[in-house]
Motif scaffolding. Sequence first.
Motif, PDB file in Angstrom:
ATOM      1  N   GLU A 240       2.445 -16.894  18.556  1.00  0.00           N
ATOM      2  CA  GLU A 240       2.258 -17.122  17.126  1.00  0.00           C
ATOM      3  C   GLU A 240       3.127 -18.225  16.541  1.00  0.00           C
ATOM      4  OE1 GLU A 240       6.012 -15.018  17.347  1.00  0.00           O
ATOM      5  OE2 GLU A 240       4.121 -14.793  18.433  1.00  0.00           O
ATOM      6  N   ALA A 241       4.098 -18.735  17.313  1.00  0.00           N
ATOM      7  CA  ALA A 241       5.118 -19.618  16.743  1.00  0.00           C
ATOM      8  C   ALA A 241       4.535 -20.915  16.205  1.00  0.00           C
ATOM      9  CB  ALA A 241       6.183 -19.918  17.797  1.00  0.00           C
ATOM     10  N   LEU A 242       3.602 -21.517  16.927  1.00  0.00           N
ATOM     11  CA  LEU A 242       3.042 -22.788  16.486  1.00  0.00           C
ATOM     12  C   LEU A 242       2.238 -22.619  15.198  1.00  0.00           C
ATOM     13  CD1 LEU A 242       3.048 -25.724  17.329  1.00  0.00           C
ATOM     14  CD2 LEU A 242       0.961 -25.312  18.642  1.00  0.00           C
ATOM     15  N   SER A 243       1.479 -21.545  15.093  1.00  0.00           N
ATOM     16  CA  SER A 243       0.724 -21.280  13.864  1.00  0.00           C
ATOM     17  C   SER A 243       1.671 -21.141  12.674  1.00  0.00           C
ATOM     18  CB  SER A 243      -0.117 -20.010  14.019  1.00  0.00           C
ATOM     19  OG  SER A 243      -1.093 -20.168  15.029  1.00  0.00           O
ATOM     20  N   ALA A 244       2.777 -20.418  12.868  1.00  0.00           N
ATOM     21  CA  ALA A 244       3.750 -20.231  11.788  1.00  0.00           C
ATOM     22  C   ALA A 244       4.360 -21.564  11.371  1.00  0.00           C
ATOM     23  CB  ALA A 244       4.834 -19.255  12.224  1.00  0.00           C
ATOM     24  N   ARG A 245       4.666 -22.424  12.338  1.00  0.00           N
ATOM     25  CA  ARG A 245       5.239 -23.730  12.019  1.00  0.00           C
ATOM     26  C   ARG A 245       4.265 -24.578  11.217  1.00  0.00           C
ATOM     27  NH1 ARG A 245       6.862 -27.431  16.550  1.00  0.00           N
ATOM     28  NH2 ARG A 245       7.225 -28.743  14.715  1.00  0.00           N
ATOM     29  N   ILE A 246       2.986 -24.530  11.577  1.00  0.00           N
ATOM     30  CA  ILE A 246       1.993 -25.337  10.866  1.00  0.00           C
ATOM     31  C   ILE A 246       1.945 -24.947   9.392  1.00  0.00           C
ATOM     32  CG2 ILE A 246      -0.503 -25.699  10.621  1.00  0.00           C
ATOM     33  CD1 ILE A 246      -0.639 -25.689  13.693  1.00  0.00           C
ATOM     34  N   VAL A 247       2.026 -23.647   9.112  1.00  0.00           N
ATOM     35  CA  VAL A 247       2.014 -23.197   7.715  1.00  0.00           C
ATOM     36  C   VAL A 247       3.308 -23.609   7.023  1.00  0.00           C
ATOM     37  CG1 VAL A 247       1.920 -21.198   6.201  1.00  0.00           C
ATOM     38  CG2 VAL A 247       0.452 -21.304   8.224  1.00  0.00           C
ATOM     39  N   GLN A 248       4.438 -23.339   7.640  1.00  0.00           N
ATOM     40  CA  GLN A 248       5.722 -23.634   7.011  1.00  0.00           C
ATOM     41  C   GLN A 248       5.898 -25.120   6.732  1.00  0.00           C
ATOM     42  OE1 GLN A 248       8.570 -21.884   9.728  1.00  0.00           O
ATOM     43  NE2 GLN A 248       7.497 -19.929   9.686  1.00  0.00           N
ATOM     44  N   GLU A 249       5.512 -25.972   7.689  1.00  0.00           N
ATOM     45  CA  GLU A 249       5.692 -27.412   7.522  1.00  0.00           C
ATOM     46  C   GLU A 249       4.524 -28.055   6.771  1.00  0.00           C
ATOM     47  OE1 GLU A 249       6.517 -29.252  11.288  1.00  0.00           O
ATOM     48  OE2 GLU A 249       7.861 -27.621  11.906  1.00  0.00           O
ATOM     49  N   GLY A 250       3.376 -27.403   6.799  1.00  0.00           N
ATOM     50  CA  GLY A 250       2.189 -28.010   6.214  1.00  0.00           C
ATOM     51  C   GLY A 250       2.098 -27.867   4.707  1.00  0.00           C
ATOM     52  N   LEU A 251       2.700 -26.831   4.135  1.00  0.00           N
ATOM     53  CA  LEU A 251       2.571 -26.601   2.695  1.00  0.00           C
ATOM     54  C   LEU A 251       3.082 -27.788   1.885  1.00  0.00           C
ATOM     55  CD1 LEU A 251       3.539 -22.824   2.400  1.00  0.00           C
ATOM     56  CD2 LEU A 251       1.261 -23.849   2.451  1.00  0.00           C
ATOM     57  N   GLU A 252       4.192 -28.388   2.338  1.00  0.00           N
ATOM     58  CA  GLU A 252       4.750 -29.515   1.592  1.00  0.00           C
ATOM     59  C   GLU A 252       3.953 -30.798   1.797  1.00  0.00           C
ATOM     60  OE1 GLU A 252       8.177 -31.096   4.685  1.00  0.00           O
ATOM     61  OE2 GLU A 252       8.668 -29.478   3.282  1.00  0.00           O
ATOM     62  N   ARG A 253       3.015 -30.776   2.744  1.00  0.00           N
ATOM     63  CA  ARG A 253       2.169 -31.947   2.983  1.00  0.00           C
ATOM     64  C   ARG A 253       0.855 -31.898   2.214  1.00  0.00           C
ATOM     65  NH1 ARG A 253       3.012 -35.706   6.771  1.00  0.00           N
ATOM     66  NH2 ARG A 253       5.072 -35.594   7.736  1.00  0.00           N
ATOM     67  N   LEU A 254       0.676 -30.865   1.405  1.00  0.00           N
ATOM     68  CA  LEU A 254      -0.551 -30.765   0.623  1.00  0.00           C
ATOM     69  C   LEU A 254      -0.441 -31.595  -0.647  1.00  0.00           C
ATOM     70  CD1 LEU A 254      -1.349 -26.941   0.878  1.00  0.00           C
ATOM     71  CD2 LEU A 254      -2.563 -28.818   2.004  1.00  0.00           C
ATOM     72  N   ALA A 255      -1.473 -32.398  -0.905  1.00  0.00           N
ATOM     73  CA  ALA A 255      -1.580 -33.099  -2.175  1.00  0.00           C
ATOM     74  C   ALA A 255      -1.906 -32.082  -3.271  1.00  0.00           C
ATOM     75  CB  ALA A 255      -2.671 -34.163  -2.086  1.00  0.00           C
ATOM     76  N   PRO A 256      -1.718 -32.418  -4.543  1.00  0.00           N
ATOM     77  CA  PRO A 256      -2.116 -31.494  -5.614  1.00  0.00           C
ATOM     78  C   PRO A 256      -3.565 -31.042  -5.448  1.00  0.00           C
ATOM     79  CG  PRO A 256      -0.839 -33.301  -6.525  1.00  0.00           C
ATOM     80  CD  PRO A 256      -1.067 -33.632  -5.074  1.00  0.00           C
ATOM     81  N   GLU A 257      -3.777 -29.734  -5.495  1.00  0.00           N
ATOM     82  CA  GLU A 257      -5.079 -29.097  -5.273  1.00  0.00           C
ATOM     83  C   GLU A 257      -5.539 -29.177  -3.808  1.00  0.00           C
ATOM     84  OE1 GLU A 257      -6.604 -27.229  -7.599  1.00  0.00           O
ATOM     85  OE2 GLU A 257      -4.896 -27.725  -8.879  1.00  0.00           O
ATOM     86  N   GLY A 258      -4.687 -29.684  -2.924  1.00  0.00           N
ATOM     87  CA  GLY A 258      -5.039 -29.775  -1.514  1.00  0.00           C
ATOM     88  C   GLY A 258      -5.058 -28.417  -0.838  1.00  0.00           C
ATOM     89  N   ARG A 259      -5.783 -28.337   0.292  1.00  0.00           N
ATOM     90  CA  ARG A 259      -5.937 -27.077   1.003  1.00  0.00           C
ATOM     91  C   ARG A 259      -5.482 -27.194   2.455  1.00  0.00           C
ATOM     92  NH1 ARG A 259     -12.136 -26.294   0.077  1.00  0.00           N
ATOM     93  NH2 ARG A 259     -11.879 -28.498  -0.419  1.00  0.00           N
ATOM     94  N   LEU A 260      -4.878 -26.124   2.926  1.00  0.00           N
ATOM     95  CA  LEU A 260      -4.557 -25.947   4.341  1.00  0.00           C
ATOM     96  C   LEU A 260      -5.498 -24.890   4.889  1.00  0.00           C
ATOM     97  CD1 LEU A 260      -2.740 -26.176   6.901  1.00  0.00           C
ATOM     98  CD2 LEU A 260      -1.277 -24.423   5.876  1.00  0.00           C
ATOM     99  N   VAL A 261      -6.279 -25.249   5.914  1.00  0.00           N
ATOM    100  CA  VAL A 261      -7.223 -24.321   6.540  1.00  0.00           C
ATOM    101  C   VAL A 261      -6.772 -24.119   7.982  1.00  0.00           C
ATOM    102  CG1 VAL A 261      -9.624 -23.892   7.178  1.00  0.00           C
ATOM    103  CG2 VAL A 261      -9.097 -25.100   5.045  1.00  0.00           C
ATOM    104  N   LEU A 262      -6.268 -22.927   8.263  1.00  0.00           N
ATOM    105  CA  LEU A 262      -5.761 -22.591   9.593  1.00  0.00           C
ATOM    106  C   LEU A 262      -6.681 -21.580  10.256  1.00  0.00           C
ATOM    107  CD1 LEU A 262      -3.392 -22.567  11.746  1.00  0.00           C
ATOM    108  CD2 LEU A 262      -2.485 -20.611  10.453  1.00  0.00           C
ATOM    109  N   TYR A 263      -7.143 -21.909  11.444  1.00  0.00           N
ATOM    110  CA  TYR A 263      -7.857 -20.960  12.306  1.00  0.00           C
ATOM    111  C   TYR A 263      -6.951 -20.681  13.488  1.00  0.00           C
ATOM    112  CZ  TYR A 263     -11.133 -19.050  15.703  1.00  0.00           C
ATOM    113  OH  TYR A 263     -11.749 -18.241  16.636  1.00  0.00           O
TER     114      TYR A 263
END
Length: 338
Positions: A240-263
């Motif tokens: 699960e570690a890589l999935s958790a990192r993608i969420v933790q590091e990805g949130l700050e990479r979202l533009a306003p109203e941007g979406r993170l879609v993780l499968y």
Amino acid sequence: MVATMNAAASPGLVLTASLLRLAGWLQGEGYRFTTVTPATHARINARAGAAVARTLRDVFGWSRPFAPTLLPDAALEPLRMAGLLLETEEGLLRSAVRYSSIGQHLFAHSAYPTVEEDAVFFGPDTYRFVDLIARELRNQPLPAGGRILDVGCGSGAGGIMAALAARDAAPRLALTDINERALRFAAANAAHANCGAAELAQGDLFHPLDGQYDLIVANPPYLNDGAQRLYRHGGGRWGEALSARIVQEGLERLAPEGRLVLYTGAVMVDGRDPLLEALRPHLEAAGHPWRYHELDPDVFGEELEEPAYADAERIAAVALVVQRRDHPLQVHLHPAMA
């Protein structure tokens, strides 16, 4: 090492060009193939009469050895140029690349079985991932000129199909992966899909590229793989570690109203979801609306026989969607996950 892909990697360019040429030939021949799980693939290939290829689908879908006379030079030459034509002890040939179809589009990926450390994976997870992205874009289209990032892109199917679904918005697509071979496959797949120019960068998750994105998609490895192959091993106790990192590091990479879609995959232990438990504090601290639900309750069941999963009861395919907004937290869980 983090490095942007460049024209100096001539063997890689030959690989990409050969994959693209072969995809064009296969499409002209009307080739289509739906890739199944490795367990199903093994069962089909074990059937009587399946030892040697007789058709294009046998060669480029089922990864069966074939007689040198089965394919024309139009197929053999690009395989040879890219080093993708293997010879068996019996004097037969084997393709080191497979092609799978999503709609009218073909995607190159590694041949079965995917035992190489740098194999490029494509399978049923890919189809579910692409369907998840398509639903998100139907519900909320990408803004004009929106930026799409496929993190750990593998074959590039997620980002490519997102760009095609949002074609009217003229999106800008970026593909990253730590595996250079995956990026070469993804480059060929993007060119074959004619989805516009794609920026490709090699490195760990978000590190190769700067800026923010309107849509970040990711289908990372989520198994605890004993061989720690790049395309399978997610790290951590359950993968699960890589999935958790993608969420933790990805949130700050979202533009306003941007979406993170993780499968990804989530191991269930005594009715608990350790991945959701690990993600929840980060999601709540960020304060953005998010949705999490199971897409398939039981995938890769054969992995439960491995020692790493001795305490697990199942592996589920799950989806997490986070949207950046500046209003109070909204959380939506599937009833089964509440």
